[in-house]
Design an enzyme around this catalytic site. Structure first.
Site, mmCIF file in Angstrom:
data_model
loop_
_atom_site.group_PDB
_atom_site.id
_atom_site.type_symbol
_atom_site.label_atom_id
_atom_site.label_comp_id
_atom_site.label_asym_id
_atom_site.label_seq_id
_atom_site.Cartn_x
_atom_site.Cartn_y
_atom_site.Cartn_z
ATOM 1 N N GLY A 15 15.582 10.319 9.684
ATOM 2 C CA GLY A 15 16.598 9.339 10.065
ATOM 3 C C GLY A 15 17.624 9.128 8.965
ATOM 4 N N TYR A 144 -3.023 13.786 16.551
ATOM 5 C CA TYR A 144 -1.558 13.765 16.416
ATOM 6 C C TYR A 144 -0.931 14.902 17.225
ATOM 7 C CZ TYR A 144 3.032 13.864 14.137
ATOM 8 O OH TYR A 144 4.390 13.855 13.882
ATOM 9 N N ARG A 216 3.858 28.039 3.869
ATOM 10 C CA ARG A 216 4.523 27.139 4.812
ATOM 11 C C ARG A 216 6.025 27.426 4.837
ATOM 12 N NH1 ARG A 216 0.068 26.618 6.096
ATOM 13 N NH2 ARG A 216 -1.244 24.761 6.227
#
Length: 327
Positions: A15, A144, A216
């Site tokens: 955000g 999740y 990753r």
């Protein structure tokens, strides 16, 4: 026609990155603010999205025409392993409340943020958008993962039953300014940044959990922010899009830790605790669909992005989310 874009989870990592891009890119540019746009970055202090009444009140207050839904209960590997039911229930409720409030208030478009953990544990790599539902997610975060996977189901159901323009984005591992650095709860990069900071401050060893070998794909939050803005304006399909650097950009946890040590100018003892769990070794995701749609896009190289992230943490330590009570 004015556009009101509500960003849930607006005070968090992604955000704040969207806010940064909207405020700093040239007005009217591809990723900059448009003249008819109002951006609302809502945090949990404005309403508990686990409560349907508070969620509806937030929508009634701002009357968004568009929603970027980032709000979620999130945590690192060990927290996910410990609180599987909590992560499942709370995220299911948050997502259901946001999507239903958007439907009831006739929002024109919603993009929800998923995660690559929605993908099956045992699946052929690279991951792509067609493989989400081909098997069970990794056991370490199945609560999740299932809650996020259900958003894709809900998007399709809202489209089929009501014609809603609901879609989702699947980022790989995100890092950048305004991250959560709480050592009990953080993802790998912010956790290692905070650990290295404390090791330097206290003149103690910097110990990285695990072998350092897992790979990753990391995306800088401000790059991801631009991709969300692109998706909001230019993508109108219910099928999700993986928002990521290419699968050839995988980085090992050791390379991450090395880069943090360099950026932090840490000169102390630095080791790996191989008795700790590594999680999945790798889960490469393809960004071919994204690149075929967006055209040219330049990702920030990993090391400069990490150096910027470390600098932000050092400059903002007193206000950053560290989980440490400061005097």
């Amino acid at each position: 026609m004015s556009t009101v874009i509500l960003v849930t989870g607006g005070s968090g990592l992604v955000g704040q990155a969207i806010k940064h891009v909207i405020e700093n890119e040239p007005v009217g540019s591809r990723f900059g603010k448009k003249e008819n746009e109002t951006w609302i970055f809502a945090s949990s202090s404005e309403g508990d999205l686990r409560d349907p009444a508070q969620t509806r009140k937030l929508f009634d207050k701002y009357k968004p025409t568009h929603v970027i839904h980032l709000a979620a209960l999130v945590g690192g590997l060990f927290r996910n392993m410990k609180y599987k039911l909590t992560f499942f229930r709370e995220n299911m409720v948050i997502n259901d409340n946001v999507l239903h409030a958007a439907y009831e208030t006739k929002a024109q478009k919603v993009i929800s943020c998923l995660s690559t953990c929605v993908f099956p544990d045992k699946v052929e790599y690279p991951l792509d958008e067609n493989k989400i539902h081909l098997g069970l997610p990794h056991d370490s975060n199945f609560g999740y993962a299932h809650s996020k996977r259900m958003v894709d189901i809900q998007n399709h159901a809202y489209k089929e039953e009501f014609g809603c323009n609901f879609t989702s984005a699947i980022p790989t591992n995100v890092f950048g300014p305004y991250d959560n650095y709480d050592l009990e709860d953080a993802h790998v990069i912010p956790a290692l940044i905070h650990k290295c900071y404390l090791a330097k401050k206290n003149n103690t060893p910097f110990v990285v959990a695990g072998s350092g070998k897992p790979l990753r794909q990391f995306i800088y939050s401000r790059d991801l922010a631009k991709l969300f803005i692109w998706q909001l304006r230019e993508y109108d399909d219910v099928e999700p899009v993986i928002l990521s650097v290419g699968e050839d950009e995988e980085v090992s946890i050791k390379e991450v830790a090395d880069a943090i040590v360099e950026a932090m100018d840490f000169k102390g003892n630095y080791t790996f605790d191989t008795s700790r769990a590594d999680g999945q070794f790798r889960k490469p995701a393809s960004n071919k669909k994204l690149l075929s749609l967006i055209g040219g896009f330049e990702f920030t190289p990993f090391k400069p992005a990490l150096a910027e992230s470390v600098k932000w943490f050092l400059d903002n330590y007193d206000t950053a989310r560290t989980g440490i009570k400061k005097q």
